[in-house]
Design an enzyme around this catalytic site. Structure first.
Site, PDB file in Angstrom:
ATOM      1  N   LYS A 158       0.835  -1.208   0.000  1.00  7.03           N
ATOM      2  CA  LYS A 158       0.000   0.000   0.000  1.00  7.03           C
ATOM      3  C   LYS A 158       0.861   1.246   0.000  1.00  7.03           C
ATOM      4  CE  LYS A 158      -3.860  -1.917   2.701  1.00  7.03           C
ATOM      5  NZ  LYS A 158      -4.694  -1.697   3.903  1.00  7.03           N
ATOM      6  N   GLU A 275     -11.247   2.878  10.764  1.00  2.40           N
ATOM      7  CA  GLU A 275     -11.659   1.839   9.831  1.00  2.40           C
ATOM      8  C   GLU A 275     -10.855   0.553  10.026  1.00  2.40           C
ATOM      9  OE1 GLU A 275     -12.541   2.981   5.932  1.00  2.40           O
ATOM     10  OE2 GLU A 275     -13.226   4.977   6.495  1.00  2.40           O
ATOM     11  N   ARG A 291     -12.563  13.276   9.351  1.00  4.42           N
ATOM     12  CA  ARG A 291     -13.614  14.144   8.809  1.00  4.42           C
ATOM     13  C   ARG A 291     -14.953  13.436   8.939  1.00  4.42           C
ATOM     14  NH1 ARG A 291     -14.754  11.109   4.404  1.00  4.42           N
ATOM     15  NH2 ARG A 291     -13.029  10.140   3.278  1.00  4.42           N
ATOM     16  N   VAL A 294     -19.186  10.247   4.128  1.00  2.00           N
ATOM     17  CA  VAL A 294     -20.354  10.263   3.249  1.00  2.00           C
ATOM     18  C   VAL A 294     -21.514   9.515   3.900  1.00  2.00           C
ATOM     19  CG1 VAL A 294     -21.244   9.558   0.985  1.00  2.00           C
ATOM     20  CG2 VAL A 294     -18.882  10.356   1.192  1.00  2.00           C
ATOM     21  N   ARG A 337     -25.590   4.872  -2.249  1.00  2.00           N
ATOM     22  CA  ARG A 337     -25.038   6.055  -2.914  1.00  2.00           C
ATOM     23  C   ARG A 337     -25.526   6.081  -4.369  1.00  2.00           C
ATOM     24  NH1 ARG A 337     -18.784   7.048  -0.991  1.00  2.00           N
ATOM     25  NH2 ARG A 337     -18.966   6.234   1.138  1.00  2.00           N
TER      26      ARG A 337
END
Length: 447
Positions: A158, A275, A291, A294, A337
């Protein structure tokens, strides 16, 4: 409390924040590009300031223009929404230097969690379980092979500064590792200007579980339960649930408690999401988003707590409005979504919406900034709305979602609504039996 908040975003999240401000009696200013001059949040705000042409770098990412808009209008705080500058530590620092409150965490905390390697080190120090892997960036192929041999294949490489699936490659054997390492470094350098990568154990069939946390910046932290975001395409979330159908009450309490304690110990201020990948009863930290997410409405649905109100309250120095024991979970919620995309190829579909009708009734919420006659510009993210459904339990929620999807009408462009109508009738989805790879496999079969 703040007198005037500038909303540095667009679309449904700008409208979401604007509504919260109005409910709190706070004056609003929105900034917008020339492409968004007829957007709903621009029409409804107390003041609006055009900050540049359509390209994001010349408008929504233009820090100088946004600070100037604050000074011109007298805004004493900025809500960044999600995306754009919401996790930009430099932006938070510049606002602070101008005595304007950034409604979010400190620049230092954004920096720590924005660096995936440093975030993992910090999580480990705070007692959050992490995925086995390298302690930092991998320097060369020799080190990569040593780490991979220690934790066992398959492994995933990653980007340290990564996101959205870029700079991520899986190696199932040592023979795969060299190519995966070089490809990941090349992608990371091109996408983020930083080719540093690290290695983690690759979990075969995990779920993506995230815990909603809040801190008051003074040593108090709470969690608002978890969300299951396992239905993804190319590492982008499509469908989110709260609570997760995979967890039991004991697991939920355990991981929530760990996260709330960590946030308190960190001295974190505002909203955040920790997460995890979850497999075989174990949680493994992957990142923290500093933050609003969504998918925050599903948490609001099951807790009855307005998370944007809470953000504004904490940022203004009012502290948290609730204690952990005050937070109760009621029923089940799902968010879909709705994107302006072809439901199979996912090709963007900008254009004019000729007819827009949203579903209604008990337990139905639609967050969207579009309307009949609105022209979707081709310059930004394709999200045009979010359908959020709440029921007393998951079965009722799924039945209500099926009905709401049937009522939802968007004409003039292609949307992902047909995909959700397929998913809601799938037995695996009905049973909550899916992982982070399920959707891509489903789409590949062309079902």
């Amino acid at each position: 409390m703040f007198q005037k908040i500038l909303i540095a975003n667009r679309g449904e999240i700008a409208l979401r924040v604007l509504r919260a401000c109005k409910e709190l009696g706070i004056q609003t200013v929105v900034v917008h590009s020339t492409a968004d001059s007829d957007a709903m949040h621009v029409r409804l705000a107390d003041e609006s300031v055009c900050i540049g042409p359509p390209p994001s770098r010349e408008s929504y990412l233009n820090i100088h223009q946004i600070v100037a808009a604050c000074e011109i209008t007298g805004a004493d705080a900025v809500h960044p929404g999600y995306g754009f500058l919401s996790e930009n530590a430099k932006f938070a620092d510049i606002l602070a230097a101008h005595n304007i409150t950034f409604i979010g965490p400190s620049g230092d905390h954004i920096r720590i969690m924005g660096d995936k390697i440093e975030a993992k080190r910090t999580a480990k120090r705070l007692g959050i379980p992490v995925v086995p892997g390298s302690d930092g960036a991998i320097s060369d192929e020799k080190e990569a092979k040593r780490v991979a041999a220690e934790i066992g294949y398959p492994v995933i490489i990653k980007a340290s500064a990564g996101g959205g699936g870029r700079g991520m490659k899986v190696a199932h054997t040592e023979a795969d590792l060299e190519v995966a390492l070089q490809t990941a470094k090349s992608e990371a350098g091109a996408a983020f200007g930083d080719d540093a990568v690290y290695i983690e154990k690759y979990l075969e069939k995990p779920r993506h579980i995230e815990v909603q946390v809040f801190g008051d910046g003074a040593g108090r932290g709470v969690h608002f339960g978890e969300r299951d975001c396992s239905l993804q395409r190319r590492h982008q979330k499509v469908w989110e649930e709260a609570n997760s159908p995979a967890l039991n009450a004991e697991e939920r309490s355990r991981i929530g408690g760990i996260c709330a304690t960590a946030i308190a110990d960190l001295g974190y201020s505002g909203a955040g999401t920790i997460e995890f990948l979850y497999e075989n009863g174990e949680f493994y930290f992957i990142e923290m988003n500093t933050r609003l997410q969504v998918e925050h409405p599903v948490t609001e649905a099951i807790t009855g707590i307005d998370l944007v109100h809470e953000q504004i309250r904490v940022a203004s120095g009012g502290g948290l409005s609730v204690r952990q024991e005050d937070i109760k979970f009621n029923g089940h919620a799902i968010e879909c979504r709705i994107n302006a995309e072809d439901p199979r190829t996912f090709t963007p579909s900008p254009g004019t919406i000729t007819h827009f009708h949203t579903p209604g009734g008990l337990g139905i919420r639609v967050d969207s900034g579009v309307y009949s006659g609105y022209k979707i510009p081709p310059y930004y993210d394709s999200l045009i709305g979010k359908l959020i459904v709440h029921g007393r339990n998951r079965v009722e929620c799924m039945m209500r979602l099926r009905r709401a999807l049937d009522e939802f009408v968007v004409d003039g462009i292609k949307t992902t609504l047909p995909l959700f109508r397929d998913l809601v009738g799938n037995p695996d989805i009905a049973n909550g039996d899916y992982d982070i790879h399920w959707l891509e496999k489903y789409l590949a079969k062309g079902e």
